[in-house]
Scaffold this motif. Structure first.
Motif, PDB file in Angstrom:
ATOM      1  N   ARG A 118       7.694   7.835  -7.088  1.00  0.00           N
ATOM      2  CA  ARG A 118       8.875   7.064  -6.697  1.00  0.00           C
ATOM      3  C   ARG A 118       8.483   6.076  -5.615  1.00  0.00           C
ATOM      4  O   ARG A 118       7.400   6.182  -5.027  1.00  0.00           O
ATOM      5  N   TYR A 119       9.386   5.105  -5.372  1.00  0.00           N
ATOM      6  CA  TYR A 119       9.174   4.184  -4.251  1.00  0.00           C
ATOM      7  C   TYR A 119       9.596   4.894  -2.959  1.00  0.00           C
ATOM      8  O   TYR A 119      10.448   5.784  -2.983  1.00  0.00           O
ATOM      9  N   PRO A 120       9.035   4.473  -1.820  1.00  0.00           N
ATOM     10  CA  PRO A 120       9.491   5.069  -0.552  1.00  0.00           C
ATOM     11  C   PRO A 120      10.897   4.579  -0.213  1.00  0.00           C
ATOM     12  O   PRO A 120      11.308   3.512  -0.666  1.00  0.00           O
ATOM     13  N   THR A 121      11.609   5.351   0.575  1.00  0.00           N
ATOM     14  CA  THR A 121      12.894   4.872   1.069  1.00  0.00           C
ATOM     15  C   THR A 121      12.632   3.904   2.223  1.00  0.00           C
ATOM     16  O   THR A 121      11.518   3.850   2.750  1.00  0.00           O
ATOM     17  N   LEU A 154       0.833  -1.208   0.000  1.00  0.00           N
ATOM     18  CA  LEU A 154       0.000   0.000   0.000  1.00  0.00           C
ATOM     19  C   LEU A 154       0.866   1.257   0.000  1.00  0.00           C
ATOM     20  O   LEU A 154       0.654   2.194  -0.783  1.00  0.00           O
ATOM     21  N   ILE A 155       1.868   1.237   0.862  1.00  0.00           N
ATOM     22  CA  ILE A 155       2.773   2.397   0.955  1.00  0.00           C
ATOM     23  C   ILE A 155       3.486   2.631  -0.383  1.00  0.00           C
ATOM     24  O   ILE A 155       3.541   3.754  -0.894  1.00  0.00           O
ATOM     25  N   ASP A 156       4.007   1.544  -0.952  1.00  0.00           N
ATOM     26  CA  ASP A 156       4.705   1.653  -2.247  1.00  0.00           C
ATOM     27  C   ASP A 156       3.821   2.325  -3.295  1.00  0.00           C
ATOM     28  O   ASP A 156       4.235   3.251  -3.987  1.00  0.00           O
ATOM     29  N   ASN A 157       2.594   1.819  -3.412  1.00  0.00           N
ATOM     30  CA  ASN A 157       1.725   2.322  -4.472  1.00  0.00           C
ATOM     31  C   ASN A 157       1.328   3.777  -4.252  1.00  0.00           C
ATOM     32  O   ASN A 157       1.208   4.540  -5.207  1.00  0.00           O
ATOM     33  N   MET A 158       1.130   4.157  -3.001  1.00  0.00           N
ATOM     34  CA  MET A 158       0.771   5.550  -2.739  1.00  0.00           C
ATOM     35  C   MET A 158       1.954   6.482  -3.053  1.00  0.00           C
ATOM     36  O   MET A 158       1.764   7.577  -3.593  1.00  0.00           O
TER      37      MET A 158
END
Lengths: 447, 498
Positions: free
Chosen positions: B456-459, B445-449
């Protein structure tokens, strides 16, 4: 309270914040120097101002002068329609439309200008002229008087609410801020002031609890890594400043000014529990916060059809709201510092259009219309100017919007012969039409 | 079969790729001279978002970001540039920019009225789609005559509050010569323009009426050449011949500088409509080079876009170093810029799947624009919204680039932090709910948001903070999703082009 208008900008640091200087200086032909820019506002002479705030009740679409502030009982029935018997006011010789009995009881507190005229029949152009005082056909678009007042007053204004607020929505027919740019457009409360759950957009917290917002805020601050990596870049420090201001509005006490539930039910009832009534009540609350300019926008006055059916609904609302506002301001001792003006972009055709498709409507009429003005140094119990017995032509003391605006500026202590910084031309006059033949401050109605 | 590949490659090369980029040579030369060290190359994540924004005004979708980041082709930046310059969204975005410059607006102060606005917009869009050579575009605009409905480009001469020869000349000078102080001698070229008005809203004919009584016989142009006014002919013709001539370097310089300003945030001459002797270009050789490229490539504007976008200068990171942080003039790093009004509002529309709707008040009854079209496609300066105005959308009252105001304000901060418009969109969005429902776990979920909102992807660190946030506050997926979307929309990274 008399207030000296301070215009000594050099000592007064926030007179000119860096952002404005950069924005305006950077865009100017050749760039104004800091000193030149300072002198723009310094040019205002020290004028003792009576008024601190202006409430403009804008009847969008244009109300008919015959059916409001300039009744014509001697005109034929195809002019008066059903409103044949005006009501006497508490001032000898002043009559109002029979649908405004409450306003009639306080005519000593306001003055009627019955000879407004600009000769323009299109909404957008008439709004532009009534609100800027500028003529059509110039090379640039001028700011409305609301934006100009916000600009001229912002340095003296210490409140936390925005300096120019419109309830509930912005003008849509022209760019209100003109060349002053979006910093001087009005903050629009949005929403429905008549709703029990009304909150101002962006300030009130509505359905989200303060705890939840605070929790989100801490999440945001922990993941907003960008601010750290790029922190030394100027745009970020400016954005941070505005974000802090926004948080103080959301989490601080100033949002109470927008909370109509702080008023007693009796007060809310007094103004009328409809959009216009509650908007006027909110305007009074904002005046108490010292907000320099508040616009209340009331729509639905563009009655080409079913004119009298619509007026039967709208006029009692206007009567209640406007009389409550003026009386309430007066009782609280605020009326002497607060200008209230009420009117539209033009009047409506005095002769009723019975033929299809209008079937008893009135069209646009820029030749003659009326304004009500009160408080802030305007005298009460007077009528300025007149129209003929059918309301079709101005017969006495024609008043151009520019003259009304000049008078408002004078009461606010704003030098209307001064200039505003223009992003491309260097400067532009506050009232470009000023100085034309026959124009003058409306001294007749200044107390 | 190897030779076939080779031949194909040769055929493709000249039109789609640019070999050595001379832009960098000129920029680096100045940086070296000034002792400024440039920033490094921007990341692929920055590149895709930045390039979508400057060419189309839109942010890329999750899938577009994923595919782009996965692509191992060393040429993928050029490929993306070509794809975006060929997209419909590029046409939309360029039409918006030209609509601002030409002040396309139904009501005050242009008063073109809706029918003419539509016709004019169509003409502009077709010109952009065909990549009409710039000199031809300007010729058609300036030599236009006829009905505002049937020869849409005559609306150039109608979009004035005051249709005097002086005003027209001043606007022509501003747009095509980049000068704010119009030479008053130029007015005469527009003195024969006449209007055959009918009523408001209706057809209006713009025509040329030869003035045989004219006392002026020749005009000395700003560059010193003398133009003789033709007897019994349209005065505009010799003017336009002079203006669009390949030898009139300022004409080409103003346009390449404008494109540079659109793509780089700052002009080589800044402001882009303030060419004058005392406002010297920050890199004269670069300006000359680009102008010459425009002329030698038959005034092909897309060629200039491609040239700049493929340069290392454009592709620099916005992260500064101690040495170049004060530089806002020589292009040592990409500048942080607030997204424009339409970009912000449309990005929020794309992210939530809920676009704002727009309505024209003229003619009555009111006309509603299709919800899916978005703010970039409004096409009429008279159609607006409170949020677009708040973010400093161009008023179309004037033709200055700075009519568009990208300065941040408290009102804007309130809007993103706490407005019902934003909160309701987050709450009611089917798009966001779909992503949330389909998420395999919290990290997905975090990645897609992040992909959706920040491209970009989250760190690792960000994922960890968010996982802790979920645990500490005992949140379910929907609660996390709402708080995360709100937070990401309020990050500086979202609101800035970087």
């Amino acid at each position: 309270m008399l207030q000296l208008n301070d215009n000594t900008p050099i000592e007064d640091g926030h007179h000119l914040d860096r952002r404005n200087f950069l924005r305006i200086g950077g865009l100017t032909l050749g760039g104004l120097s800091l000193g030149q820019f300072m002198s723009l506002r310094a040019a205002t002479p020290h004028i003792i101002s009576k008024a601190q705030s202006v409430i403009y009740i804008s009847l969008d679409g244009g109300p008919c002068h015959l059916d409001t502030f300039d009744p014509k009982p001697k005109a034929p029935i195809d002019y008066t329609g059903p409103y044949k018997t005006p009501v006497n006011s508490n001032v000898d010789g002043i009559q109002l439309c029979e649908k405004l009995p409450l306003l009639a009881t306080i005519a000593d507190k306001y003055t009627l200008i019955r000879s407004m005229s600009h000769g323009i029949f299109g909404h957008e152009t008439a709004q532009y002229v009534t609100q800027t005082g500028a003529a059509l056909g110039s090379a640039i678009a001028y700011p409305s008087f609301g934006a100009t007042i916000a600009y001229m007053k912002e340095s003296n204004y210490k409140g936390s609410c925005p300096p120019f607020i419109t309830i509930p929505n912005s003008a849509s027919r022209f760019n209100e801020a003109g060349f002053l740019g979006p910093d001087y457009t009005a903050f629009a409360t949005g929403g429905s002031p008549e709703s029990p759950n009304f909150v101002a957009d962006g300030i009130g917290t509505g359905s989200i609890t303060v705890e939840h917002i605070t929790q989100r805020k801490s999440l945001l601050e922990s993941i907003d890594s960008f601010s750290k990596a790029f922190q030394s870049q100027e745009i970020l420090s400016r954005m941070d400043l505005f974000t802090q201001k926004a948080w103080s509005l959301i989490l601080g006490n100033s949002k109470d000014a927008f909370n109509l539930n702080k008023e007693s039910d009796k007060t809310r009832e007094r103004y009328g529990k409809n959009r216009l009534g509650q908007s006027c009540l909110l305007a009074r609350r904002l005046v108490e916060q010292g907000v320099p300019v508040i616009t209340v926008r009331s729509g639905g006055w563009d009655t080409h059809k079913q004119h009298f059916e619509r007026m039967d609904e709208k006029l009692p609302e206007l009567d209640k709201a406007l009389s409550a506002l003026i009386s309430d301001l007066s009782e609280r001792g605020l009326l002497k510092n607060t200008i209230v003006i009420c009117g539209g972009e033009f009047g409506r055709t005095p002769k009723i259009l019975y033929e299809p498709p209008w079937n008893g409507g009135r069209n646009h009429f820029g030749t003659a219309f009326s304004y009500l003005v009160a408080g802030g140094g305007f005298t009460g119990g007077k009528v300025l100017g007149a129209t003929d017995f059918r309301g079709e032509t101005v017969t006495e003391r024609p008043v151009h919007p520019s003259e009304l605006i000049a008078t408002i500026y004078q009461l606010l202590g704003i030098d209307f012969t001064a200039s505003l910084p223009h992003p491309y031309l260097g400067t532009a006059r506050i009232l470009p039409e000023w100085g034309k033949k026959g124009m003058g401050v409306l001294n007749e109605i200044i107390a | 079969m190897r030779w076939l590949h080779f031949v194909l490659l040769i055929m493709l090369l000249p039109c789609k790729t640019i070999k050595a980029n001379e832009i960098d040579t000129y920029v680096n030369e100045v940086l070296q001279e000034k002792g400024i060290s440039p920033s490094g190359k921007c990341s692929d994540e920055s590149f895709i978002r930045r390039t979508y924004l400057v060419t189309t005004g839109k942010v890329p979708s999750i899938q577009e970001v994923k595919n782009y980041l996965k692509d191992n082709d060393t040429n993928k930046r050029s490929k993306l540039i070509n794809k975006l310059l060929a997209s419909n969204e590029y046409i939309d975005f360029q039409a918006l920019k030209w609509g601002d410059l030409l002040r396309i607006k139904s009501e005050f102060p242009s008063n073109l009225w809706p029918n003419a606005v539509q016709a004019y917009n169509r003409w502009v869009r077709v010109s952009i789609r065909e990549n009409k050579p710039y000199n031809q575009f300007v010729r058609e605009l300036l030599l236009s005559s006829g009905s505002n409905f049937r020869s849409p480009e005559v609306n150039f001469y109608r979009a004035f509050q005051s249709k005097t020869a002086k005003n027209i000349a001043a606007n022509v000078s501003l747009l095509f010569l980049g000068t704010r102080n119009s030479d008053s001698a130029l007015s005469v070229f527009f003195s024969q323009i006449k209007y055959k008005p009918t009523e408001e809203w209706k057809e209006e004919i713009v025509y040329n009426e030869n003035d045989i009584t004219s006392q002026i016989h020749e005009v000395v142009m700003p560059d010193g050449t003398t133009i003789e006014l033709p007897r019994n002919n349209d005065f505009r013709v010799p003017f336009v011949n002079w203006l669009t001539s390949p030898t009139n370097t300022q004409f080409a310089e103003v346009m390449v500088n404008r494109i540079w300003y659109w793509l780089m945030g700052t002009g080589i001459v800044q402001q882009p409509d303030d060419f004058r002797a005392s406002n010297i270009p920050s890199n004269p050789k670069l300006l000359k080079y680009l102008a010459n490229e425009l002329v030698t490539h038959q005034f092909d504007l897309q060629y200039i876009f491609r040239l700049i976008l493929n340069s290392n200068t454009y592709q620099r990171s916005s992260e500064t170093n101690a040495n170049n942080i004060r530089d806002n003039k020589y292009f040592s790093h990409y500048p942080l810029q607030r997204l424009t009004a339409e970009e912000i509002i449309d990005a929020i529309g794309t992210i939530s799947g809920i676009n704002d709707t727009y309505m024209s008040r003229v003619p009555e009854p009111f006309t509603y624009l299709p919800a899916e079209s978005g703010a970039i496609n409004i096409g009429d300066g008279s159609i607006s919204s409170t949020s677009l105005e708040m973010y400093g959308r161009a008023s179309r009252d004037v033709s200055f680039e700075s009519d568009r105001n990208n300065a941040p304000s408290t009102k804007q901060a309130l809007f993103l932090l706490n407005s019902p418009q934003i909160n309701d969109k987050i709450k009611n969005s089917k798009t966001l709910k779909g992503i949330t429902d389909n998420a395999t776990d919290v990290n997905n979920l975090i990645d897609n948001m992040y992909l959706l909102i920040l491209s970009r992807y989250p760190t690792k660190n960000e994922s960890q903070i968010l996982n802790e946030y979920v645990t500490n506050n005992k949140l379910n997926k929907n609660q996390l999703s709402n708080d995360l979307v709100w937070s990401l929309l309020n990050t500086r990274e979202f609101i800035l082009n970087h």
